[in-house]
Design a protein around this motif. Sequence first.
Motif, PDB file in Angstrom:
ATOM      1  N   GLN A  25       0.816  -1.193   0.000  1.00 52.13           N
ATOM      2  CA  GLN A  25       0.000   0.000   0.000  1.00 52.13           C
ATOM      3  C   GLN A  25       0.863   1.263   0.000  1.00 52.13           C
ATOM      4  O   GLN A  25       0.536   2.260  -0.616  1.00 52.13           O
ATOM      5  CB  GLN A  25      -0.891  -0.036   1.230  1.00 52.13           C
ATOM      6  N   PHE A  31       5.134   2.915   1.027  1.00 49.92           N
ATOM      7  CA  PHE A  31       6.529   2.710   1.432  1.00 49.92           C
ATOM      8  C   PHE A  31       7.152   1.528   0.709  1.00 49.92           C
ATOM      9  O   PHE A  31       7.908   0.766   1.273  1.00 49.92           O
ATOM     10  CB  PHE A  31       6.640   2.494   2.948  1.00 49.92           C
ATOM     11  N   ASP A  32       6.791   1.386  -0.541  1.00 52.68           N
ATOM     12  CA  ASP A  32       7.242   0.253  -1.311  1.00 52.68           C
ATOM     13  C   ASP A  32       8.543   0.558  -2.016  1.00 52.68           C
ATOM     14  O   ASP A  32       9.292  -0.322  -2.372  1.00 52.68           O
ATOM     15  CB  ASP A  32       6.176  -0.022  -2.382  1.00 52.68           C
ATOM     16  N   LEU A  33       8.807   1.845  -2.211  1.00 48.90           N
ATOM     17  CA  LEU A  33       9.869   2.267  -3.121  1.00 48.90           C
ATOM     18  C   LEU A  33      11.016   2.895  -2.357  1.00 48.90           C
ATOM     19  O   LEU A  33      10.851   3.363  -1.234  1.00 48.90           O
ATOM     20  CB  LEU A  33       9.291   3.286  -4.109  1.00 48.90           C
ATOM     21  N   VAL A  34      12.174   2.908  -3.014  1.00 47.85           N
ATOM     22  CA  VAL A  34      13.325   3.571  -2.410  1.00 47.85           C
ATOM     23  C   VAL A  34      13.219   5.064  -2.737  1.00 47.85           C
ATOM     24  O   VAL A  34      13.273   5.444  -3.902  1.00 47.85           O
ATOM     25  CB  VAL A  34      14.635   2.992  -2.970  1.00 47.85           C
ATOM     26  N   SER A  58       3.815  12.273  -5.812  1.00 44.37           N
ATOM     27  CA  SER A  58       2.676  12.227  -4.885  1.00 44.37           C
ATOM     28  C   SER A  58       2.379  10.774  -4.517  1.00 44.37           C
ATOM     29  O   SER A  58       2.903   9.845  -5.131  1.00 44.37           O
ATOM     30  CB  SER A  58       1.459  12.854  -5.531  1.00 44.37           C
ATOM     31  N   GLY A  59       1.516  10.594  -3.518  1.00 45.09           N
ATOM     32  CA  GLY A  59       1.174   9.243  -3.066  1.00 45.09           C
ATOM     33  C   GLY A  59       0.627   8.378  -4.188  1.00 45.09           C
ATOM     34  O   GLY A  59       1.025   7.223  -4.359  1.00 45.09           O
ATOM     35  N   GLY A  60      -0.277   8.962  -4.986  1.00 43.96           N
ATOM     36  CA  GLY A  60      -0.872   8.197  -6.083  1.00 43.96           C
ATOM     37  C   GLY A  60       0.158   7.837  -7.142  1.00 43.96           C
ATOM     38  O   GLY A  60       0.137   6.735  -7.691  1.00 43.96           O
ATOM     39  N   GLN A 102       3.391   7.456  -6.630  1.00 42.61           N
ATOM     40  CA  GLN A 102       4.273   6.422  -6.089  1.00 42.61           C
ATOM     41  C   GLN A 102       3.624   5.055  -6.207  1.00 42.61           C
ATOM     42  O   GLN A 102       4.285   4.066  -6.518  1.00 42.61           O
ATOM     43  CB  GLN A 102       4.589   6.719  -4.625  1.00 42.61           C
ATOM     44  N   SER A 117      -5.566   5.440  -4.304  1.00 46.83           N
ATOM     45  CA  SER A 117      -5.353   6.877  -4.490  1.00 46.83           C
ATOM     46  C   SER A 117      -5.670   7.343  -5.900  1.00 46.83           C
ATOM     47  O   SER A 117      -5.209   8.400  -6.307  1.00 46.83           O
ATOM     48  CB  SER A 117      -3.909   7.237  -4.165  1.00 46.83           C
ATOM     49  N   ILE A 128      -4.883   5.336   2.485  1.00 49.78           N
ATOM     50  CA  ILE A 128      -4.161   6.512   2.041  1.00 49.78           C
ATOM     51  C   ILE A 128      -5.105   7.470   1.323  1.00 49.78           C
ATOM     52  O   ILE A 128      -5.939   7.043   0.545  1.00 49.78           O
ATOM     53  CB  ILE A 128      -3.015   6.205   1.047  1.00 49.78           C
ATOM     54  N   GLY A 129      -4.932   8.752   1.567  1.00 52.66           N
ATOM     55  CA  GLY A 129      -5.709   9.763   0.860  1.00 52.66           C
ATOM     56  C   GLY A 129      -5.083  10.010  -0.484  1.00 52.66           C
ATOM     57  O   GLY A 129      -4.106   9.362  -0.847  1.00 52.66           O
ATOM     58  N   VAL A 130      -5.606  10.973  -1.220  1.00 60.62           N
ATOM     59  CA  VAL A 130      -5.138  11.132  -2.586  1.00 60.62           C
ATOM     60  C   VAL A 130      -3.680  11.532  -2.626  1.00 60.62           C
ATOM     61  O   VAL A 130      -2.884  10.892  -3.161  1.00 60.62           O
ATOM     62  CB  VAL A 130      -6.002  12.136  -3.359  1.00 60.62           C
ATOM     63  N   ASP A 131      -3.276  12.574  -1.972  1.00 60.70           N
ATOM     64  CA  ASP A 131      -1.855  12.848  -2.000  1.00 60.70           C
ATOM     65  C   ASP A 131      -1.272  12.614  -0.626  1.00 60.70           C
ATOM     66  O   ASP A 131      -0.939  13.549   0.083  1.00 60.70           O
ATOM     67  CB  ASP A 131      -1.555  14.259  -2.485  1.00 60.70           C
ATOM     68  N   ALA A 132      -1.182  11.341  -0.267  1.00 64.89           N
ATOM     69  CA  ALA A 132      -0.643  11.031   1.054  1.00 64.89           C
ATOM     70  C   ALA A 132       0.743  11.633   1.173  1.00 64.89           C
ATOM     71  O   ALA A 132       1.536  11.536   0.240  1.00 64.89           O
ATOM     72  CB  ALA A 132      -0.574   9.523   1.232  1.00 64.89           C
ATOM     73  N   PRO A 133       1.047  12.315   2.267  1.00 58.16           N
ATOM     74  CA  PRO A 133       2.352  12.936   2.393  1.00 58.16           C
ATOM     75  C   PRO A 133       3.438  11.876   2.393  1.00 58.16           C
ATOM     76  O   PRO A 133       3.232  10.780   2.901  1.00 58.16           O
ATOM     77  CB  PRO A 133       2.285  13.630   3.755  1.00 58.16           C
ATOM     78  N   VAL A 134       4.522  12.193   1.758  1.00 53.65           N
ATOM     79  CA  VAL A 134       5.632  11.259   1.719  1.00 53.65           C
ATOM     80  C   VAL A 134       6.306  11.290   3.084  1.00 53.65           C
ATOM     81  O   VAL A 134       6.826  12.318   3.498  1.00 53.65           O
ATOM     82  CB  VAL A 134       6.635  11.661   0.634  1.00 53.65           C
ATOM     83  N   VAL A 135       6.258  10.176   3.770  1.00 54.47           N
ATOM     84  CA  VAL A 135       6.824  10.152   5.113  1.00 54.47           C
ATOM     85  C   VAL A 135       8.329   9.979   5.008  1.00 54.47           C
ATOM     86  O   VAL A 135       8.813   9.107   4.294  1.00 54.47           O
ATOM     87  CB  VAL A 135       6.206   9.001   5.929  1.00 54.47           C
ATOM     88  N   ARG A 136       9.044  10.837   5.692  1.00 59.32           N
ATOM     89  CA  ARG A 136      10.506  10.780   5.642  1.00 59.32           C
ATOM     90  C   ARG A 136      11.003   9.568   6.424  1.00 59.32           C
ATOM     91  O   ARG A 136      10.394   9.155   7.391  1.00 59.32           O
ATOM     92  CB  ARG A 136      11.106  12.047   6.274  1.00 59.32           C
ATOM     93  N   VAL A 137      12.111   9.063   5.984  1.00 64.20           N
ATOM     94  CA  VAL A 137      12.707   7.937   6.673  1.00 64.20           C
ATOM     95  C   VAL A 137      13.153   8.394   8.058  1.00 64.20           C
ATOM     96  O   VAL A 137      13.563   9.531   8.234  1.00 64.20           O
ATOM     97  CB  VAL A 137      13.919   7.444   5.867  1.00 64.20           C
ATOM     98  N   ARG A 193      10.890  -1.054   5.017  1.00 69.08           N
ATOM     99  CA  ARG A 193       9.858  -1.492   4.076  1.00 69.08           C
ATOM    100  C   ARG A 193      10.303  -1.452   2.610  1.00 69.08           C
ATOM    101  O   ARG A 193      10.044  -2.412   1.879  1.00 69.08           O
ATOM    102  CB  ARG A 193       8.581  -0.696   4.299  1.00 69.08           C
ATOM    103  N   PRO A 194      10.980  -0.370   2.164  1.00 70.84           N
ATOM    104  CA  PRO A 194      11.441  -0.412   0.762  1.00 70.84           C
ATOM    105  C   PRO A 194      12.396  -1.564   0.507  1.00 70.84           C
ATOM    106  O   PRO A 194      12.367  -2.172  -0.573  1.00 70.84           O
ATOM    107  CB  PRO A 194      12.160   0.928   0.582  1.00 70.84           C
TER     108      PRO A 194
END
Lengths: 245, 297
Positions: A87, A89-92, A148-150, A152, A176, B2-11, B201-202
Amino acid sequence: MMMPAIRLDGAEAKFGDVVAVVPITLSIATGEKVALLGPSGAGKTTMLRLIGGEVRPSSGSIELHGRMIGDLAPGRELSSLVGMVHQQFDLVPNLSALQNTLAGNLGRWSLGRGLRSLVVPVDRHMAISALQRVGIDDKSAQRTSRLSGGEQQRVAIARVLVQDPSIVLADEPVASLDPARSKEILGALTTDSPDQQKTLVASMHSVEFARDHFDRLIGLRSGSLVFDSPATDVTDAMLDELYRI
Amino acid sequence: MIGVDAPVVRVRDARPEVTPYGPGIVRYSIVLAMILVVASWIFIIFQSQNQGTSFLSIDSAARAWNFLTNDLLGIDQSRTPAFLKGSVWRDIAPLAYDTLLMSVLGIGFASLVALATFIFGARNVMTGDLAPYGGVIWRLLFWAVRGLFIITRAVPELIWAFLIVFIFSPGILPGAIALAIHNSGVLGKLASEIVEGLDPRPMRSLQSAGAGRVQVLFYGVLPQALPRFITFLLYRWEVIIRTTIVVGFVASGGLGQEFRLSMSHFHYTTVTLILIWYLGIVVLVDLISAGLRRLAR
């Protein structure tokens, strides 16, 4: 009868004392498109991870195309059979969308080829065409963390297209995305390659969408099976029961 | 969901998170610190009379003033202060260059060693959840590398320099090596902890896409860890340039050695000049490092 693509035999997933999926027995035929439905926390993701070999069953067994999942070598062998789109955090985040997509090749590339590709991308056309199918080939050079999330999520799907496993597992693959794009993405995920029929198991939150686009719906609630029937046989009453608060 | 533009969570960051203790310990620490301060002053004033109060006397203030003006600044002296003579400036310049050289060599060696070893010191890669095939050998290697980091880091640069001048003749190189040994441990530990703090996770996704151990390293670990390693490396370079003068005392040329010689020959105005040069290169390194760090981001 043909050998099923996926077979769960009393497979159970426990995390410590918490049972995420109670023992489940079911088969999924090659080529079937199955949607997992159910409220949050029902065990949809855990079930996908069980089938993908990411979570070991605490009891019972899982077979993919007739082979016990524990017997499959991780990496090369497993990745040719089953691929998973998570869902999030799949990508680097520091690699480009292109490199993340190309990473779908790592199971079949030699080590040297994989390392070389980090410098000069190998089989670039493959990744570009996969990105085209999910509609973001124009972003291929971007750092993934800037998407963006979508977007990604679509890169993650492009990667599994490159990986090209016979069984695709997807956790909310279109969560998304807008309806038109969702349809296109599902189409891409279920397009059979010339030599094999694709099996798709996806968790879905949109019931209408699942009914329209999948052959079979499986309802999960608190880790157990509530229903498992062809999409056309699922009634509103069954769904109300599934999502009852 | 997840919403449409889920914020990219920093490592997650490699640095430790906010204190694991409750707010109570902070409050008690402050009270305790204040009690300690008061008690210490009471002890100084009432108990150790012959030493404590002389430290605060007008006498010692006068001595300090005298040292500053007469000796370091060369006021009231017949001779021209060294820092006003162009020839002495030119004499010290090569020493400043040597010091700069020593710091670059030091950080260079240190980062080579750290780069070659840090991955073996990261628990998650060696024995944790990113190492599905982890065995005894990997575990041993992990502890060996961690042990190496501890030993090199525990001994300060100055002590390493003392030991190394027994082997090499004094010069820039032994100083650089002493700096490198200590800092390879520091950098190695920092880099290992960066890797341990990475989002797994990645990396797990790469594994499920078929990547083996080395491929996960190059596709998942290094792209995420290296940019932050570079910022730590530049920060350590700033620390090293400040330490070169101390290492120079015992071994190895540069401004440090000249500083010690000038002090023992009572050439205090030369000491002032060395300090000026020294501040100059510290500021220079800070500026370069800040610029490079902005580039690395």
